[in-house]
Design a protein around this motif. Structure first.
Motif, PDB file in Angstrom:
ATOM      1  N   ARG A 101       0.939  -1.092  -0.117  1.00 52.56           N
ATOM      2  CA  ARG A 101       0.001  -0.005   0.105  1.00 52.56           C
ATOM      3  C   ARG A 101       1.005   1.139   0.108  1.00 52.56           C
ATOM      4  NH1 ARG A 101      -4.037   0.959   4.915  1.00 52.56           N
ATOM      5  NH2 ARG A 101      -2.006   1.783   5.705  1.00 52.56           N
ATOM      6  N   ILE A 102       0.683   2.277  -0.883  1.00 52.60           N
ATOM      7  CA  ILE A 102       1.266   3.309  -1.001  1.00 52.60           C
ATOM      8  C   ILE A 102       0.388   4.583  -0.655  1.00 52.60           C
ATOM      9  CG2 ILE A 102       2.601   4.963  -2.666  1.00 52.60           C
ATOM     10  CD1 ILE A 102       3.674   1.983  -2.442  1.00 52.60           C
ATOM     11  N   THR A 103       0.966   5.698   0.010  1.00 53.92           N
ATOM     12  CA  THR A 103       0.217   6.844   0.498  1.00 53.92           C
ATOM     13  C   THR A 103       0.882   8.033  -0.156  1.00 53.92           C
ATOM     14  OG1 THR A 103      -0.028   5.672   2.626  1.00 53.92           O
ATOM     15  CG2 THR A 103      -0.174   7.953   2.464  1.00 53.92           C
ATOM     16  N   LEU A 104      -0.131   9.157  -0.546  1.00 55.57           N
ATOM     17  CA  LEU A 104       0.294  10.472  -1.100  1.00 55.57           C
ATOM     18  C   LEU A 104      -0.553  11.288  -0.545  1.00 55.57           C
ATOM     19  CD1 LEU A 104       1.670  11.939  -3.451  1.00 55.57           C
ATOM     20  CD2 LEU A 104      -0.233  11.422  -4.622  1.00 55.57           C
ATOM     21  N   ARG A 120       3.648   5.985  -8.041  1.00 53.54           N
ATOM     22  CA  ARG A 120       3.524   7.515  -7.628  1.00 53.54           C
ATOM     23  C   ARG A 120       3.268   8.476  -8.766  1.00 53.54           C
ATOM     24  NH1 ARG A 120       4.151   8.543  -2.329  1.00 53.54           N
ATOM     25  NH2 ARG A 120       4.829   6.858  -0.946  1.00 53.54           N
ATOM     26  N   ASP A 121       4.085   8.001  -9.896  1.00 54.91           N
ATOM     27  CA  ASP A 121       4.155   9.018 -10.913  1.00 54.91           C
ATOM     28  C   ASP A 121       2.947   9.108 -11.605  1.00 54.91           C
ATOM     29  OD1 ASP A 121       5.811  10.541 -13.208  1.00 54.91           O
ATOM     30  OD2 ASP A 121       4.931   8.890 -14.279  1.00 54.91           O
ATOM     31  N   VAL A 175      -0.121   8.219 -10.484  1.00 51.88           N
ATOM     32  CA  VAL A 175      -1.156   8.800  -9.635  1.00 51.88           C
ATOM     33  C   VAL A 175      -1.022  10.332  -9.481  1.00 51.88           C
ATOM     34  CG1 VAL A 175      -1.988   8.826  -7.206  1.00 51.88           C
ATOM     35  CG2 VAL A 175      -1.738   6.656  -8.393  1.00 51.88           C
ATOM     36  N   ALA A 176       0.235  10.815  -9.410  1.00 54.09           N
ATOM     37  CA  ALA A 176       0.334  12.327  -9.071  1.00 54.09           C
ATOM     38  C   ALA A 176      -0.016  12.868 -10.323  1.00 54.09           C
ATOM     39  CB  ALA A 176       1.708  12.612  -8.825  1.00 54.09           C
ATOM     40  N   ARG A 177       0.306  12.408 -11.504  1.00 53.65           N
ATOM     41  CA  ARG A 177      -0.098  13.164 -12.943  1.00 53.65           C
ATOM     42  C   ARG A 177      -1.753  13.094 -12.866  1.00 53.65           C
ATOM     43  NH1 ARG A 177       1.336  10.816 -17.025  1.00 53.65           N
ATOM     44  NH2 ARG A 177       2.504   8.879 -16.037  1.00 53.65           N
ATOM     45  N   ALA A 178      -2.294  11.858 -12.650  1.00 51.94           N
ATOM     46  CA  ALA A 178      -3.783  11.818 -12.809  1.00 51.94           C
ATOM     47  C   ALA A 178      -4.330  12.622 -11.741  1.00 51.94           C
ATOM     48  CB  ALA A 178      -4.184  10.291 -12.573  1.00 51.94           C
ATOM     49  N   VAL A 179      -3.947  12.779 -10.691  1.00 55.01           N
ATOM     50  CA  VAL A 179      -4.812  13.774  -9.633  1.00 55.01           C
ATOM     51  C   VAL A 179      -4.414  15.240 -10.074  1.00 55.01           C
ATOM     52  CG1 VAL A 179      -4.371  14.473  -7.250  1.00 55.01           C
ATOM     53  CG2 VAL A 179      -4.451  12.059  -7.727  1.00 55.01           C
ATOM     54  N   ARG A 180      -3.458  15.344 -10.502  1.00 58.17           N
ATOM     55  CA  ARG A 180      -3.303  16.949 -10.912  1.00 58.17           C
ATOM     56  C   ARG A 180      -3.936  17.472 -12.045  1.00 58.17           C
ATOM     57  NH1 ARG A 180       0.554  21.054 -10.885  1.00 58.17           N
ATOM     58  NH2 ARG A 180      -0.554  23.105 -12.127  1.00 58.17           N
ATOM     59  N   ARG A 181      -4.368  16.409 -13.004  1.00 56.82           N
ATOM     60  CA  ARG A 181      -5.327  16.508 -14.270  1.00 56.82           C
ATOM     61  C   ARG A 181      -6.656  16.691 -13.630  1.00 56.82           C
ATOM     62  NH1 ARG A 181      -2.147  12.521 -16.762  1.00 56.82           N
ATOM     63  NH2 ARG A 181      -3.793  11.163 -16.281  1.00 56.82           N
ATOM     64  N   ALA A 182      -7.030  15.643 -12.768  1.00 58.81           N
ATOM     65  CA  ALA A 182      -8.271  15.736 -12.418  1.00 58.81           C
ATOM     66  C   ALA A 182      -8.728  17.195 -11.459  1.00 58.81           C
ATOM     67  CB  ALA A 182      -8.581  14.474 -11.538  1.00 58.81           C
ATOM     68  N   LEU A 183      -7.569  17.462 -10.675  1.00 58.46           N
ATOM     69  CA  LEU A 183      -8.081  18.680  -9.853  1.00 58.46           C
ATOM     70  C   LEU A 183      -7.941  19.860 -10.857  1.00 58.46           C
ATOM     71  CD1 LEU A 183      -5.899  18.285  -6.855  1.00 58.46           C
ATOM     72  CD2 LEU A 183      -8.452  17.926  -7.163  1.00 58.46           C
ATOM     73  N   ASP A 184      -7.326  20.150 -11.924  1.00 56.24           N
ATOM     74  CA  ASP A 184      -7.309  21.120 -12.953  1.00 56.24           C
ATOM     75  C   ASP A 184      -8.580  21.219 -13.474  1.00 56.24           C
ATOM     76  OD1 ASP A 184      -4.570  21.962 -11.947  1.00 56.24           O
ATOM     77  OD2 ASP A 184      -3.434  21.148 -13.971  1.00 56.24           O
ATOM     78  N   THR A 185      -8.926  20.118 -14.100  1.00 61.64           N
ATOM     79  CA  THR A 185     -10.422  19.807 -14.796  1.00 61.64           C
ATOM     80  C   THR A 185     -11.463  20.491 -14.013  1.00 61.64           C
ATOM     81  OG1 THR A 185      -9.464  18.116 -16.073  1.00 61.64           O
ATOM     82  CG2 THR A 185     -11.673  18.340 -16.015  1.00 61.64           C
TER      83      THR A 185
END
Length: 293
Positions: free
Chosen positions: A185-188, A252-253, A255-265
């Motif tokens: 399990r990974i945490t961000l 991690r790479d 997930v971080a990119r997907a989260v940033r795109r989702a928040l920007d959208t």
């Protein structure tokens, strides 16, 4: 004349006594020789049954080699002790055991670190807490296990260096086996602006974790609001991915990119650190000469 004959008789008497002692000792010498031959044969071939048994139990080659060395050493020590008692009749078994005890104490103190690593290696090989190919972390030392010897363990860092870690160091300190299970399990953690709708932010973050190739779909993903930070409301994301360090970095790479795109959208900001300064007294906006500052 008599004075010349007397030393000759003494010499003949001593030679005869030595010859008699040697003749009396011949059976013991023969027995000692037989014991040495049997010891050599037992040390050379006797351990093979032990090796077959260890192979049947699927033990590691390093453990088999260590067991062979230990068995041979015990056989030779026992054989030499019996030989010493046969060759020197005045030496009792008690004296031999006492001598071995004192010698073992001296050797143990002189080679304490070697014996400590040897014993730790035996315990590691017997308990098998890790295997070849596992990634481990021990007191800041991280790498992939390439080889486990009776004295040390070979770790290959991800940057390519080879680290030889004494087994006693691994056995004494807490050791994390990162690849003990296929998934880990990974945490961000991240933060959103204070004006954000928290339910919307949670929904966006949950959707961002769906359908990613490095996120294991069979395990539940989780998004929690941690609390109020200095300049943001903090969230934590948890998901499962492959347990190797490379798989962790790739996940991690992604997930971080997907989260940033989702928040920007969704128009949700990830704020920069902000500070609010409060002054006890009013601060003049004009200089002492009336210049506007």
């Amino acid at each position: 004349m008599l004075s010349d004959i007397e030393p000759l008789r003494i010499l003949q008497f001593e030679l005869a006594r030595l010859a008699g002692s040697f003749v009396a000792l011949v059976p013991n010498l023969v027995a000692a020789l037989v014991v040495l031959v049997l010891t050599w044969a037992l040390a050379r071939y006797g351990w093979r049954g032990e090796a077959r048994l260890l192979r049947r139990w699927h033990q590691r080659p390093a453990l088999i080699a260590a067991a062979r060395t230990l068995t041979r050493s015990l056989i030779w020590i026992s054989g030499l002790a019996v030989t010493a008692v046969l060759v020197f009749p005045g030496m009792s078994a008690t004296n031999v055991v006492a001598g071995l005890g004192v010698g073992s104490l001296v050797v143990g103190l002189a080679f304490k670190d070697i014996f400590e690593n040897y014993l730790a290696g035996l315990l590691i090989l017997l308990r098998r807490p890790m295997k070849i190919g596992d990634d481990i972390l021990c007191e800041g030392i991280e790498g992939q296990v390439e080889r486990i010897n009776i004295r040390d363990t070979y770790l290959r860092r991800r940057s390519g260096e080879l680290v030889l870690v004494p087994n006693a160091f691994i056995y004494r300190n807490p050791t994390t086996v990162l690849t003990d299970q296929p998934l880990r399990r990974i945490t961000l953690e991240l933060g959103v602006a204070y004006g954000t709708d928290l339910e919307q932010a949670r929904s966006v973050l949950c959707e961002a974790l769906e359908g990613l190739s490095t996120v294991d779909a069979s395990r539940k993903t989780e998004v929690f609001c941690l609390g109020f930070g200095d300049s943001s409301i903090d969230f934590v994301l948890r998901w499962w991915t492959g347990s190797t360090p490379v798989e962790e970095l790739r996940s991690r790479d992604e997930v971080a990119r997907a989260v940033r795109r989702a928040l920007d959208t969704a128009g949700i900001d990830i704020p920069f650190p902000q500070r609010t300064l409060s002054f006890l007294e009013p601060v003049p906006l004009e200089g002492t000469h009336g210049d506007q500052r």
